[in-house]
Structure formats: structure tokens, C-alpha cells
Design a protein around this motif. Structure first.
Motif, short mmCIF file in Angstrom:
data_model
loop_
_atom_site.label_atom_id
_atom_site.label_comp_id
_atom_site.label_asym_id
_atom_site.label_seq_id
_atom_site.Cartn_x
_atom_site.Cartn_y
_atom_site.Cartn_z
N PHE A 246 0.83 -1.20 0.00
CA PHE A 246 0.00 0.00 0.00
C PHE A 246 0.87 1.25 0.00
CE2 PHE A 246 -2.48 3.10 2.71
CZ PHE A 246 -3.32 3.51 1.69
N LYS A 247 1.95 1.22 0.74
CA LYS A 247 2.86 2.36 0.81
C LYS A 247 3.51 2.64 -0.54
CE LYS A 247 6.85 4.03 3.49
NZ LYS A 247 7.81 3.68 4.57
N LYS B 299 -2.76 8.71 5.90
CA LYS B 299 -3.28 7.35 6.03
C LYS B 299 -2.20 6.38 6.49
CE LYS B 299 -6.99 7.27 2.55
NZ LYS B 299 -7.40 6.66 1.27
N LEU B 300 -1.03 6.52 5.93
CA LEU B 300 0.07 5.62 6.28
C LEU B 300 0.39 5.69 7.77
CD1 LEU B 300 2.44 6.14 3.21
CD2 LEU B 300 1.18 4.06 3.80
N VAL B 301 0.32 6.91 8.32
CA VAL B 301 0.56 7.07 9.76
C VAL B 301 -0.50 6.31 10.56
CG1 VAL B 301 0.63 8.72 11.67
CG2 VAL B 301 1.73 9.27 9.49
N VAL B 302 -1.76 6.45 10.15
CA VAL B 302 -2.86 5.78 10.86
C VAL B 302 -2.71 4.27 10.75
CG1 VAL B 302 -5.35 5.44 10.97
CG2 VAL B 302 -4.43 7.72 10.51
N HIS C 88 -3.75 6.64 21.64
CA HIS C 88 -3.08 7.37 20.57
C HIS C 88 -3.75 7.10 19.22
CE1 HIS C 88 0.00 9.63 18.62
NE2 HIS C 88 0.47 8.61 17.94
N LEU C 89 -4.16 5.85 18.99
CA LEU C 89 -4.84 5.52 17.73
C LEU C 89 -6.14 6.28 17.61
CD1 LEU C 89 -5.00 3.80 15.15
CD2 LEU C 89 -6.08 2.00 16.51
N PHE D 150 -7.41 12.55 11.71
CA PHE D 150 -7.43 12.25 10.28
C PHE D 150 -8.75 12.70 9.65
CE2 PHE D 150 -8.56 9.39 6.79
CZ PHE D 150 -7.47 9.51 5.97
N HIS D 151 -9.86 12.46 10.34
CA HIS D 151 -11.17 12.78 9.77
C HIS D 151 -11.58 14.23 10.02
CE1 HIS D 151 -12.38 8.90 8.23
NE2 HIS D 151 -11.98 8.32 9.34
N ASN D 152 -11.05 14.85 11.07
CA ASN D 152 -11.48 16.22 11.40
C ASN D 152 -10.78 17.29 10.58
OD1 ASN D 152 -13.45 15.73 13.36
ND2 ASN D 152 -11.90 15.40 14.95
N PHE D 153 -9.56 17.01 10.13
CA PHE D 153 -8.79 18.00 9.38
C PHE D 153 -8.68 17.59 7.92
CE2 PHE D 153 -7.38 18.28 13.77
CZ PHE D 153 -7.52 19.65 14.01
#
Length: 360
Positions: free
Chosen positions: A200-201, A217-220, A333-334, A341-344
Motif C-alpha cells: 500500500f505504501k 493514512k500511512l501514519v494511521v 493514541h490511535l 485524520f477525519h477532522n482536518f
């Protein structure tokens, strides 16, 4: 091995390479088919890198073969010496994966017995290049698999299995041997998840905004995998210290069970929240949930109340409780990462996870 896209791509690439060789009336089209096999890759990015490496390998093999034939001839010992030189050059260039194709090129060119050697060498070189390009065309034509979809569902499936065993084990209902075998299976599944993450990366985005969203996304996903690993670590320690845990006071066992039930439930909710099945910033209230500080206080309180006969049980519980605390920190943390991720940048952070077809 399951029948998949890569197997089909390999077969069609061979067909294309052989067909084009015959169409262009190239002798020995089999070398084009062999070259096509080595150039098939699971992603377009890997295919691009592979083509560059295979072209380099073909050039090295052809150059060494031509020089050796012109200088020393094509005796069998000379062919072997040329092969050794080609291997050394590829290793020096950190191209160990392309050694086989270089050797195929060497043998294909050095078998010439005629006077028109240079023309023969050029034709053989072109034939192998045709095979490489045929494979590259197949990699471009075949739509690569939805690695994000596969990655998410693989994470969710492994997490679901871990959650099931944690719930069963804290209620003394697990069978030790079966759980141990399943833990080993889950460790193998996590290795496959990490491979999917790499795939995926490696998928490339063509627009700048999409690249930024992909980075987030990769961070998540990276932390999602790390959190599942922590859950599995809790399960492994629960399995390893099963007897010691069952000999602890009932009140302590109940508190650990309630703590893990809450953490598992929270973990489940975060995974669903990420794909939009639960509202953002949803808070899960549980009066029985303990903070990490409270959990440690309860743990150390057992030292005062436990008989010397069972003191060793408590010391074995220390790495288990530590694993629970680390798991809780990863979940917290997750949750922050998913909400962020979804708010910004909402217009760019589109999660493209699709439902997998049901198996019958």
C-alpha cells in the motif's frame, strides 16, 4: 498457492512476449518468455523499478558476453568465466535480484557459432528486452489490487480473532494448546499485514493533495498495526501466565477482565470509526474502566495482601499488567490519530476501504 492476479499476469505476459517475438520473426522467442517471468511485479511502482533493474541486468549480461566472445571465444569454460564476472558485477551494484536474467542473457548470446556474431547478439538482446517490456505492459494493464481494502480488512480480521481469545481467556474458558497454536497463526498473519502495508505504501498517487492524504493514512495504518501487535502481546502473556493469573485473588481477576473488555471494545469502535461506521469523537463511558495509574495501584496493592506462597504469581503478573498498560496507551493514541485524520482536511482524507465479497 491461490490463483490470483499475479499468476494470470505472468501467463498473459508470457503469451504476449511469445506472440510479439513471432510477429517480429525473432529467433528463439523462448528467451522473451523467460525474461517476462522475471519482470512481473505486484505493484506498478515495483514494476517500474523492476524494469530499470532488468534492463540494467540485460545490458550487463550482453556487454560481458560480447566482450568475452570477441576476445576469448565461446568455449564452455569461457561461458562459465563470463557468468562469474556477471554475478560479481551485479553483486557490486547491489542487484542480486537480477543475476538470473543477466546469466540468461550471457548464455543466450554466447551460444552463437556463426560469423555474424554482433547481429546475433543484438537480436538476442532485443528478444530479452521484448520479454521485459511485455511484462511491464501487463503490470500497467492489469489493475493492481485494492491494497488499502485488503490491508484494513486483514487488520480487522486479526484484531477480531485476538479480541475473541482475550475475552475467552479472561473467563478461564480457553484451551491452552489451541490458543498457543492460534497465537502462532496470528503472528504469521501480522507478518502478512506488514507486507500488505508495504504494498500500500508503494502505491503512487498522481496528485499532490492525494499524496498528502496518503501520507496521513500511512501514519494511521502504521499505528493500527502497532496497536494490534500490542493486543496480541497481551494475549500471548495471558496465555503464558494463565496458571498464575487464575491463582490471583478473584477481585483482581475481575478487574483485569473488566479492563480488557473495555479496551477491546474501545479498539473495535476505533476500527469502525475509521471507515465511517461510527460517528467521530464518540466517547465511550465505563465506570469500571481504570486509568493506568489506578491499574498499577491495584496491582501493587496485591503485594500487601498476597501470601508468600503465591508471591511468585504476582511477579509473573508484572509483565502482563505492563502489556495491558502499553495496549491502553496505543489505543488512546490511535483514537486521536483517527479523529485527527477525519477532522482536518476532510475533502482530502477519503477512506477508500470497500466491503469484501462474502464467501460461500
Amino acid at each position: 498457492m491461490k490463483l490470483g492476479a499475479r499468476i494470470l499476469k505472468t501467463g498473459i505476459a508470457i503469451i504476449l512476449a511469445l506472440f510479439l517475438s513471432q510477429l517480429l520473426q525473432l529467433p528463439a522467442p523462448v528467451f522473451a518468455g523467460i525474461a517476462a517471468i522475471f519482470a512481473i511485479q505486484p505493484t506498478i511502482y515495483r514494476s517500474y523499478l523492476s524494469v530499470l533493474e532488468q534492463i540494467q541486468a540485460n545490458l550487463i549480461g550482453a556487454a560481458v558476453a560480447i566482450i568475452f566472445v570477441l576476445v576469448f571465444g565461446n568455449h564452455v569454460f569461457i561461458v562459465g568465466l563470463a557468468a562469474i564476472i556477471v554475478i560479481i558485477i551485479n553483486l557490486k551494484l547491489n542487484s542480486g535480484n537480477t543475476i538470473i536474467l543477466s546469466l540468461v542473457t550471457v548464455i543466450a548470446i554466447m551460444e552463437s557459432q556463426g560469423d555474424d556474431f554482433l547481429q546475433f547478439a543484438l537480436i538476442r538482446f532485443s528478444t530479452i528486452m521484448l520479454g521485459i517490456l511485455s511484462a511491464f505492459i501487463m503490470n500497467l494493464v492489469f489493475i493492481p489490487p485494492k491494497y488499502e481494502t485488503k490491508l484494513y480488512h486483514k487488520i480487522a480480521k486479526v484484531a477480531e480473532d485476538v479480541f475473541k481469545w482475550i475475552r475467552i481467556s479472561t473467563r478461564h474458558a480457553s484451551e491452552h494448546t489451541l490458543l498457543k497454536n492460534d497465537v502462532n497463526r496470528l503472528k504469521e498473519q501480522i507478518i502478512k499485514i506488514e507486507q500488505l502495508y508495504i504494498m500500500f505504501k508503494e502505491e503512487r498517487e498522481y496528485f499532490k493533495k492525494a499524496t498528502y492524504a496518503k501520507s496521513r493514512k500511512l501514519v494511521v495504518y502504521r499505528h493500527m498495526i502497532a496497536t494490534v501487535k500490542k493486543a496480541l502481546d497481551v494475549l500471548k502473556r495471558l496465555n503464558r501466565f494463565e496458571n498464575e493469573f487464575h491463582r490471583m485473588p478473584d477481585i483482581f481477576q475481575t478487574q483485569i477482565q473488566q479492563q480488557l473488555d473495555f479496551l477491546v471494545f474501545q479498539h473495535e469502535q476505533i476500527l469502525l470509526k475509521f471507515i465511517g461506521k461510527i460517528k467521530l469523537n464518540t466517547t465511550i463511558e465505563d465506570s469500571e474502566f481504570l486509568s493506568n495509574k489506578e491499574l498499577m495501584e491495584i496491582f501493587f496493592a496485591q503485594l500487601k495482601n498476597l501470601d508468600d506462597e503465591y508471591e511468585y504469581c504476582l511477579y509473573h503478573m508484572m509483565p502482563f499488567v505492563s502489556a495491558i498498560i502499553e495496549y491502553a496507551e496505543h489505543i488512546e493514541h490511535l483514537d486521536k490519530l483517527v479523529n485527527s485524520f477525519h477532522n482536518f482536511h476532510k475533502e482530502q482524507n477519503e477512506v477508500t476501504v470497500q466491503e469484501l465479497p462474502e464467501e460461500h
